[in-house]
Design an enzyme around this catalytic site. Structure first.
Site, PDB file in Angstrom:
ATOM      1  N   ASP A  12      -7.765 -58.074  -7.477  1.00 19.63           N
ATOM      2  CA  ASP A  12      -7.626 -57.158  -8.621  1.00 19.63           C
ATOM      3  C   ASP A  12      -8.140 -55.755  -8.325  1.00 19.63           C
ATOM      4  O   ASP A  12      -8.598 -55.056  -9.225  1.00 19.63           O
ATOM      5  CB  ASP A  12      -8.379 -57.704  -9.863  1.00 19.63           C
ATOM      6  CG  ASP A  12      -7.847 -59.043 -10.298  1.00 19.63           C
ATOM      7  OD1 ASP A  12      -6.631 -59.236 -10.203  1.00 19.63           O
ATOM      8  OD2 ASP A  12      -8.646 -59.896 -10.706  1.00 19.63           O
ATOM      9  N   ALA A  38      -2.234 -65.526  -8.250  1.00 18.59           N
ATOM     10  CA  ALA A  38      -2.762 -64.202  -8.577  1.00 18.59           C
ATOM     11  C   ALA A  38      -1.574 -63.280  -8.705  1.00 18.59           C
ATOM     12  O   ALA A  38      -0.480 -63.613  -8.258  1.00 18.59           O
ATOM     13  CB  ALA A  38      -3.692 -63.710  -7.478  1.00 18.59           C
ATOM     14  N   HIS A  40       0.053 -59.083  -9.052  1.00 15.02           N
ATOM     15  CA  HIS A  40      -0.074 -57.644  -8.998  1.00 15.02           C
ATOM     16  C   HIS A  40       0.524 -57.089 -10.268  1.00 15.02           C
ATOM     17  O   HIS A  40       1.558 -57.553 -10.718  1.00 15.02           O
ATOM     18  CB  HIS A  40       0.793 -57.074  -7.872  1.00 15.02           C
ATOM     19  CG  HIS A  40       0.277 -57.381  -6.526  1.00 15.02           C
ATOM     20  ND1 HIS A  40      -1.034 -57.337  -6.188  1.00 15.02           N
ATOM     21  CD2 HIS A  40       0.942 -57.688  -5.398  1.00 15.02           C
ATOM     22  CE1 HIS A  40      -1.166 -57.620  -4.922  1.00 15.02           C
ATOM     23  NE2 HIS A  40       0.015 -57.848  -4.410  1.00 15.02           N
ATOM     24  N   GLY A 303      -4.987 -64.557 -17.397  1.00 14.83           N
ATOM     25  CA  GLY A 303      -5.412 -64.098 -18.708  1.00 14.83           C
ATOM     26  C   GLY A 303      -6.900 -64.319 -18.934  1.00 14.83           C
ATOM     27  O   GLY A 303      -7.399 -64.151 -20.034  1.00 14.83           O
ATOM     28  N   PRO A 305     -10.844 -63.449 -18.862  1.00 10.49           N
ATOM     29  CA  PRO A 305     -11.567 -62.170 -18.844  1.00 10.49           C
ATOM     30  C   PRO A 305     -12.192 -61.962 -17.464  1.00 10.49           C
ATOM     31  O   PRO A 305     -12.710 -62.892 -16.868  1.00 10.49           O
ATOM     32  CB  PRO A 305     -12.641 -62.326 -19.906  1.00 10.49           C
ATOM     33  CG  PRO A 305     -12.690 -63.757 -20.257  1.00 10.49           C
ATOM     34  CD  PRO A 305     -11.429 -64.409 -19.789  1.00 10.49           C
TER      35      PRO A 305
HETATM   36  P1  GDP Z   1      -4.221 -56.461  -7.482  1.00  9.41           P
HETATM   37  O1  GDP Z   1      -4.348 -57.937  -7.550  1.00  9.41           O
HETATM   38  O2  GDP Z   1      -5.176 -55.856  -6.524  1.00  9.41           O
HETATM   39  O3  GDP Z   1      -2.838 -55.970  -7.292  1.00  9.41           O
HETATM   40  O4  GDP Z   1      -4.712 -55.944  -8.882  1.00  9.41           O
HETATM   41  P2  GDP Z   1      -3.855 -55.701 -10.176  1.00  9.41           P
HETATM   42  O5  GDP Z   1      -2.868 -54.655  -9.856  1.00  9.41           O
HETATM   43  O6  GDP Z   1      -3.382 -56.921 -10.815  1.00  9.41           O
HETATM   44  O7  GDP Z   1      -5.006 -55.202 -11.139  1.00  9.41           O
HETATM   45  C1  GDP Z   1      -5.466 -53.971 -11.151  1.00  9.41           C
HETATM   46  C2  GDP Z   1      -5.269 -53.353 -12.507  1.00  9.41           C
HETATM   47  O8  GDP Z   1      -5.701 -52.029 -12.372  1.00  9.41           O
HETATM   48  C3  GDP Z   1      -3.834 -53.255 -13.010  1.00  9.41           C
HETATM   49  O9  GDP Z   1      -3.849 -53.445 -14.396  1.00  9.41           O
HETATM   50  C4  GDP Z   1      -3.419 -51.852 -12.639  1.00  9.41           C
HETATM   51  O10 GDP Z   1      -2.428 -51.331 -13.498  1.00  9.41           O
HETATM   52  C5  GDP Z   1      -4.701 -51.108 -12.798  1.00  9.41           C
HETATM   53  N1  GDP Z   1      -4.911 -49.937 -11.962  1.00  9.41           N
HETATM   54  C6  GDP Z   1      -4.582 -49.741 -10.666  1.00  9.41           C
HETATM   55  N2  GDP Z   1      -5.024 -48.545 -10.248  1.00  9.41           N
HETATM   56  C7  GDP Z   1      -5.645 -47.962 -11.306  1.00  9.41           C
HETATM   57  C8  GDP Z   1      -6.331 -46.713 -11.503  1.00  9.41           C
HETATM   58  O11 GDP Z   1      -6.476 -45.887 -10.614  1.00  9.41           O
HETATM   59  N3  GDP Z   1      -6.842 -46.491 -12.749  1.00  9.41           N
HETATM   60  C9  GDP Z   1      -6.744 -47.377 -13.765  1.00  9.41           C
HETATM   61  N4  GDP Z   1      -7.287 -47.075 -14.945  1.00  9.41           N
HETATM   62  N5  GDP Z   1      -6.129 -48.560 -13.602  1.00  9.41           N
HETATM   63  C10 GDP Z   1      -5.595 -48.850 -12.400  1.00  9.41           C
END
Ligand code: GDP
Length: 426
Positions: A12, A38, A40, A303, A305
């Site tokens: 995440d 998991a 993205h 989902g 937390p």
């Molecule tokens: P992953 O498993 O590493 O791909 O993580 P995810 O993409 O599921 O979770 C990261 C969350 O952070 C997602 O809801 C993205 O939209 C959000 N996100 C990514 N980069 C940024 C950022 O620079 N700022 C903010 N506020 N949210 C971000």
């Protein structure tokens, strides 16, 4: 050039957004490990999508997306995601499923669920998506390869052999209904029909792309802390989350991966159980979780937390080392704009001794965080695209982290959207 995008922490970290960004300039995007456990989150011109099985290049018509042999292929989940794309108006992507990928079977999900039930409070916080039983079976040699679907006699023999073993567990350990190889066979033949158009020789395609000097992206899932060897075992996942595994999970020579981009978030978050030294609790945690907003109050897949905490340089430096990171990308710095001051965990106190070396799991359990405090910038920097336009305190925060983790930070992300990002010259 082959580039891997991987997580430096617990997952995440925002890899989805970064992979999506890099996909724009990529010819091939490959998932090389993990499964639908998991996800993205990608926000692009077509809307917001949670991808669990599909590589992040599916939004670009010029990209070939490969589900590599190292992936746990959950066919219903794969088909549902394709459908979600179709419904969102995304043009049909180019996809190859490696014929050597193995299939996540319905009984893997059952087994995962039954095992969590059996362990009750002592469970490892599985997402119950069958990942641990899947990889156990793969290495115990009871797995079903995609290629097996095309040889019915062989497939049925495999299923019969698997059921013989599984049914001992179903009957005696879990006291659940028995598996029927005939039923599974019919299910698999149905799957075969649906995925056949995508199945191919991914290895040959990738080798050819490497030979032609194409831009290839290896897309990691979860992060270094979830690697079964180097992570917080047993609260890890069951496939290797490290860039090095890309060579195995995709079929790429070890010398070909020249860039490893470790993604790390400006604060820490984790889903699931296990040691999390810089974790925050109570109101402080609740505020960060809430303001984290799209940076992930809840896991994209479960989902659940997320647990949140301060940035941890001990874990992240180690994460970058085991990833073999050549550069790092810091995401979600915009989330911290509300803080007067920001803590960073720079040491672990274990048995009265402070260390900055990430310990083995049994010692990690005893670690207490040692914090340093930096001033906050108290302003909204969401969407800033020019690194120099960031407040000095934010730049100092980035410099501090870079010095501690020992890897150049080349980009700082200021929001969840594709172009909310700054380039930093380290
Ligand atoms: P992953 O498993 O590493 O791909 O993580 P995810 O993409 O599921 O979770 C990261 C969350 O952070 C997602 O809801 C993205 O939209 C959000 N996100 C990514 N980069 C940024 C950022 O620079 N700022 C903010 N506020 N949210 C971000």
């Amino acid at each position: 050039m082959v580039k891997a995008i991987v997580g430096a922490n617990w997952g995440d970290e925002g890899k989805g957004k970064i992979t999506d960004l890099f996909s724009e300039a990529s010819d091939v995007v490959i998932r090389f490990q993990g499964g639908a456990n998991a996800g993205h989150t990608i926000i692009c011109d077509y809307g917001k999508f949670a991808l669990h099985q599909l590589p992040s290049g599916v939004f670009y018509p010029h990209t070939t997306n490969i589900i590599g042999n190292g992936v746990a292929l959950n066919i219903p989940s794969f088909l549902a995601e394709l459908d979600a794309l179709r419904q969102g108006g995304v043009p049909a992507p180019k996809i190859i499923i490696s014929e050597r990928a193995q299939i996540l079977m319905p009984y893997h999900i059952l087994q995962d669920t039954y095992e969590e039930e059996r362990l009750e409070g002592k469970a490892f916080g599985s997402t119950k998506s069958g990942i641990a039983p899947f990889y156990s079976d793969k290495y115990a040699k009871y797995g079903i390869q995609v290629s097996d679907l095309f040889d019915e006699k062989h497939l049925f023999e495999r299923l019969r052999a698997v059921c013989e073993i599984k049914n001992v567990l179903m009957e005696h350990l879990y006291k659940k209904p028995l598996l029927d190889p005939e039923v599974l066979m019919q299910q698999l033949l149905g799957y075969r029909e649906q995925i056949a158009p995508y199945v191919g020789d991914a290895l040959a395609f990738i080798q050819e792309a490497v030979a032609q000097g194409k831009e290839i992206l290896l897309e990691g899932q979860l992060g270094a802390m979830k690697d079964p060897d180097f992570g917080i075992y047993p609260f890890t996942t069951s496939s290797h989350t490290l860039a090095g595994f890309g060579t195995v999970g995709a079929g790429i020579g070890p010398k070909e991966i020249t860039e490893v981009v470790a993604v790390t978030k400006a604060y820490s978050s984790a889903v699931g159980a296990g040691a999390f030294v810089s974790e925050l609790f109570g109101d402080e945690a609740e505020t960060l979780r809430r303001l984290g907003g799209d940076a992930g109050e809840y896991g994209a897949t479960t989902g659940r937390p997320r647990r949140v905490g301060w940035f941890d340089t001990v874990a992240t430096k180690y994460g970058c080392v085991v990833q073999g990171a050549t550069q790092a990308v810091l995401t979600a710095i915009d989330v911290l704009g509300y803080l007067d001051e920001i803590k960073i965990c720079t040491g672990y106190e274990i048995d009265g001794v402070v260390t900055d070396v990430f310990p083995v799991p049994s010692r990690l359990e005893k670690a207490k965080p040692v914090f340093e405090t930096l001033p906050g910038w108290k302003s909204d920097i969401r969407g800033v695209t020019d690194y120099n336009a960031l407040p000095q305190a934010a730049k100092d925060y980035v410099d501090f982290i870079e010095r501690k983790i020992g890897v150049p930070i080349t980009m700082v992300s200021t929001g969840p959207k594709r172009h909310e990002i700054t380039t930093r010259i380290p």
